[in-house]
Design a protein around this motif. Structure first.
Motif, PDB file in Angstrom:
ATOM      1  N   ALA A   1       8.542 -14.363  -4.775  1.00 28.47           N
ATOM      2  CA  ALA A   1       7.145 -13.945  -4.927  1.00 28.47           C
ATOM      3  C   ALA A   1       6.825 -12.705  -4.101  1.00 28.47           C
ATOM      4  O   ALA A   1       7.457 -12.430  -3.084  1.00 28.47           O
ATOM      5  N   THR A   2       5.810 -11.961  -4.561  1.00 29.25           N
ATOM      6  CA  THR A   2       5.300 -10.789  -3.841  1.00 29.25           C
ATOM      7  C   THR A   2       3.841 -11.027  -3.486  1.00 29.25           C
ATOM      8  O   THR A   2       3.062 -11.493  -4.321  1.00 29.25           O
ATOM      9  N   ASP A   3       3.461 -10.698  -2.253  1.00 26.82           N
ATOM     10  CA  ASP A   3       2.066 -10.825  -1.814  1.00 26.82           C
ATOM     11  C   ASP A   3       1.371  -9.484  -2.023  1.00 26.82           C
ATOM     12  O   ASP A   3       1.535  -8.554  -1.241  1.00 26.82           O
ATOM     13  N   ILE A   4       0.568  -9.388  -3.083  1.00 34.81           N
ATOM     14  CA  ILE A   4      -0.046  -8.115  -3.445  1.00 34.81           C
ATOM     15  C   ILE A   4      -1.062  -7.647  -2.400  1.00 34.81           C
ATOM     16  O   ILE A   4      -1.139  -6.463  -2.072  1.00 34.81           O
ATOM     17  N   ALA A   5      -1.853  -8.582  -1.851  1.00 34.30           N
ATOM     18  CA  ALA A   5      -2.870  -8.192  -0.869  1.00 34.30           C
ATOM     19  C   ALA A   5      -2.221  -7.595   0.374  1.00 34.30           C
ATOM     20  O   ALA A   5      -2.665  -6.572   0.898  1.00 34.30           O
ATOM     21  N   PHE A   6      -1.161  -8.231   0.846  1.00 34.46           N
ATOM     22  CA  PHE A   6      -0.452  -7.747   2.033  1.00 34.46           C
ATOM     23  C   PHE A   6       0.179  -6.378   1.744  1.00 34.46           C
ATOM     24  O   PHE A   6       0.130  -5.451   2.559  1.00 34.46           O
ATOM     25  N   ALA A   7       0.793  -6.237   0.557  1.00 33.31           N
ATOM     26  CA  ALA A   7       1.444  -4.981   0.196  1.00 33.31           C
ATOM     27  C   ALA A   7       0.437  -3.837   0.123  1.00 33.31           C
ATOM     28  O   ALA A   7       0.699  -2.725   0.612  1.00 33.31           O
ATOM     29  N   LEU A   8      -0.736  -4.096  -0.447  1.00 35.86           N
ATOM     30  CA  LEU A   8      -1.753  -3.052  -0.537  1.00 35.86           C
ATOM     31  C   LEU A   8      -2.326  -2.709   0.837  1.00 35.86           C
ATOM     32  O   LEU A   8      -2.699  -1.568   1.097  1.00 35.86           O
ATOM     33  N   ALA A   9      -2.390  -3.705   1.711  1.00 38.64           N
ATOM     34  CA  ALA A   9      -2.839  -3.421   3.079  1.00 38.64           C
ATOM     35  C   ALA A   9      -1.869  -2.480   3.777  1.00 38.64           C
ATOM     36  O   ALA A   9      -2.276  -1.568   4.505  1.00 38.64           O
ATOM     37  N   VAL A  10      -0.569  -2.671   3.551  1.00 39.51           N
ATOM     38  CA  VAL A  10       0.432  -1.773   4.129  1.00 39.51           C
ATOM     39  C   VAL A  10       0.253  -0.361   3.591  1.00 39.51           C
ATOM     40  O   VAL A  10       0.307   0.620   4.334  1.00 39.51           O
ATOM     41  N   LEU A  11       0.008  -0.234   2.285  1.00 37.72           N
ATOM     42  CA  LEU A  11      -0.220   1.081   1.701  1.00 37.72           C
ATOM     43  C   LEU A  11      -1.440   1.756   2.324  1.00 37.72           C
ATOM     44  O   LEU A  11      -1.455   2.965   2.547  1.00 37.72           O
ATOM     45  N   ALA A  12      -2.492   0.960   2.589  1.00 37.27           N
ATOM     46  CA  ALA A  12      -3.699   1.530   3.181  1.00 37.27           C
ATOM     47  C   ALA A  12      -3.435   2.039   4.590  1.00 37.27           C
ATOM     48  O   ALA A  12      -3.972   3.072   5.003  1.00 37.27           O
ATOM     49  N   VAL A  13      -2.609   1.319   5.345  1.00 35.55           N
ATOM     50  CA  VAL A  13      -2.299   1.735   6.716  1.00 35.55           C
ATOM     51  C   VAL A  13      -1.455   2.996   6.717  1.00 35.55           C
ATOM     52  O   VAL A  13      -1.652   3.911   7.515  1.00 35.55           O
ATOM     53  N   ILE A  14      -0.504   3.080   5.775  1.00 31.30           N
ATOM     54  CA  ILE A  14       0.401   4.227   5.725  1.00 31.30           C
ATOM     55  C   ILE A  14      -0.346   5.490   5.327  1.00 31.30           C
ATOM     56  O   ILE A  14      -0.079   6.573   5.853  1.00 31.30           O
ATOM     57  N   GLY A  15      -1.276   5.403   4.408  1.00 34.76           N
ATOM     58  CA  GLY A  15      -2.031   6.585   4.004  1.00 34.76           C
ATOM     59  C   GLY A  15      -2.634   6.406   2.629  1.00 34.76           C
ATOM     60  O   GLY A  15      -2.153   5.637   1.802  1.00 34.76           O
TER      61      GLY A  15
END
Length: 465
Positions: free
Chosen positions: A152-166
């Protein structure tokens, strides 16, 4: 929404193409909500780890999460941890069901040819991690029970990482991740329903099915009012739980029944309107509380060592970090190589590889499946939870490095998408391929050229005088 243009058999079907201006705004709003939810999820996970590991208060975490509440006469005398995974997470899957329905009737999954690439990528992104887990446990003599944990992939967590990166990310890249996650969520639901249902209570299951039929009938008749659907939804959830099927299935079933196409005179479809209302509850309360009671793993040196030495935990870690990357990237490349499907011109294969790595963040659903897979072994369950956390952390760090390397490219692509040289309020990228736009601009340039010629002739005549 306009119907997609039909292409000839020789034309490649681009996946994750540049989305329409309207859909681009919808994606941006959804991503902002998911990003906030991802940050709350991260904070809840950190709070759980602190609570479960700080001397003096760590004992209260276990005792509180195992406190039982609820009516035992209805078969609902559950621990708080159980309420979080079976109850609150049903809200998360309800929203996932609406997202899936919207993609099937109006999104990228509506056109089977265009949907082929993300669907195959998501399937490969679940099959390969399972194979990695089975290979590791087969070689080390471990248990095959947890094969589904790293799928499984956690979409909310993944998008949070994208937001932190830029934030300098093209809309096609974000659409890639969202579409992939929708298919991933559907397959995770199927896995839970098929492989983690042991003892069925057919009377309760029949009651849940009857409740879903009533839910569908009321929707078809246009009945409105939360006071009708919320109590009915709770009854369906309770019956589904007592049937032996994981209760989150009730949430996704009700989400799939909502209409997600707009009729004449509607600004939003019922599905879009309800999703807009429920998503904050899911992202801001249900998922963070689940993380709070699922991620509280006692972390000691021995536990961390077990992650890399025990076959089950090593299989989960490698499945998330290696299996997800190889599966998604490999599935995407093979589909694009041997079919007419193709990536958007805005994306490079380095982008796909980075996002495939980012998809190794399992967390929410992986923790849930870990609890179901090793339900009878508390010690192994805790070690598997630690493996999910370690694997998700490693995937985050690797993806962060790769995305940073692509950051300059993302920034240039974003600037191109936002460029509006004629200042008409519409980014030029949406008008530059429009023949009428080019004809209109040519006429404007001709008119300006004629004005310049007249001005030059007037000034020349003045000088001759």
């Amino acid at each position: 929404m306009a119907k997609p243009e039909h292409t000839t058999d020789s034309t490649p079907h681009q996946a994750f193409r540049r989305v329409s201006l309207r859909e681009r705004g919808f994606l941006a709003d959804a991503l902002r909500t998911e990003t906030v939810g991802g940050v709350l999820l991260l904070l809840a996970a950190i709070a759980a780890l602190v609570w479960a590991n700080v001397p003096g208060i760590s004992g209260s975490y276990e005792s509180f999460s195992q406190t039982h509440i609820g009516p035992s006469a209805l078969g609902l005398d559950l621990s708080i941890e159980h309420w979080a995974s079976e109850g609150l997470l049903a809200i998360f899957f309800f929203v996932a069901g609406i997202e899936l329905k919207r993609e099937l009737v109006a999104g990228d999954l509506k056109d089977p040819k265009a949907a082929a690439l993300p669907v195959i990528a998501a399937v490969c992104g679940m099959v390969v991690p399972a194979l990695v887990y089975l290979a590791v446990n087969g070689a080390m003599g471990g248990s095959a029970t947890g094969w589904a944990v790293p799928t499984a992939t956690d979409i909310a967590f993944a998008l949070a990482v994208l937001a932190v990166i830029g934030a300098s990310l093209p809309s096609a890249l974000r659409a890639f991740l969202l579409t992939l996650a929708v298919v991933d969520d559907l397959l995770a639901i199927v896995i839970i329903a098929l492989f983690f249902t042991e003892h069925l209570n057919f009377a309760a299951l029949g009651g849940a099915a009857a409740g879903l039929a009533v839910f569908w009938f009321l929707l078809r008749k246009g009945v409105r009012g939360w006071w009708v659907y919320v109590p009915l939804g709770l009854v369906i959830w309770g019956l589904m739980y007592n049937s032996g099927v994981h209760a989150t299935i009730a949430g996704v079933a009700m989400g799939l029944m909502l209409r997600c196409t707009r009729r004449e005179g509607e600004d939003l479809s019922p599905g879009e309107r309800i999703e807009h209302l429920v998503r904050p509850l899911s992202a801001g309360l249900a998922v963070p509380l689940f993380a709070l009671f699922a991620a509280g793993v006692p972390v000691a040196a021995d536990d961390l060592a077990a992650v890399f030495t025990q076959p089950e935990t090593l299989g989960v870690t490698l499945g998330l970090v290696v299996g997800k990357t190889v599966g998604i990237f490999g599935g995407t490349w093979l589909t694009a190589r041997f079919t007419r499907a193709s990536l958007s011109d805005d994306l490079a294969w380095a982008d796909v590889f980075a996002l495939a790595t980012l998809a190794g963040i399992g967390f929410t659903v992986s923790l849930l499946i870990g609890e179901l897979a090793f339900e009878g072994d508390a010690g192994l369950t805790e070690h598997v939870k630690a493996a999910v956390l370690v694997g998700s952390l490693l995937a985050t760090l690797i993806a962060a490095v790769l995305l940073r390397l692509r950051n300059a490219t993302y920034r240039r692509m974003t600037e191109e998408e936002e460029r509006d040289e004629d200042r008409d309020g519409i980014p030029d990228i949406y008008t530059q391929d429009d023949p009428e736009y080019h004809l209109r601009m040519a006429r404007i340039l001709e008119r300006k050229a004629a004005e310049h010629r007249r001005l030059a002739e007037t000034m020349a005549a003045e000088r001759r005088r």
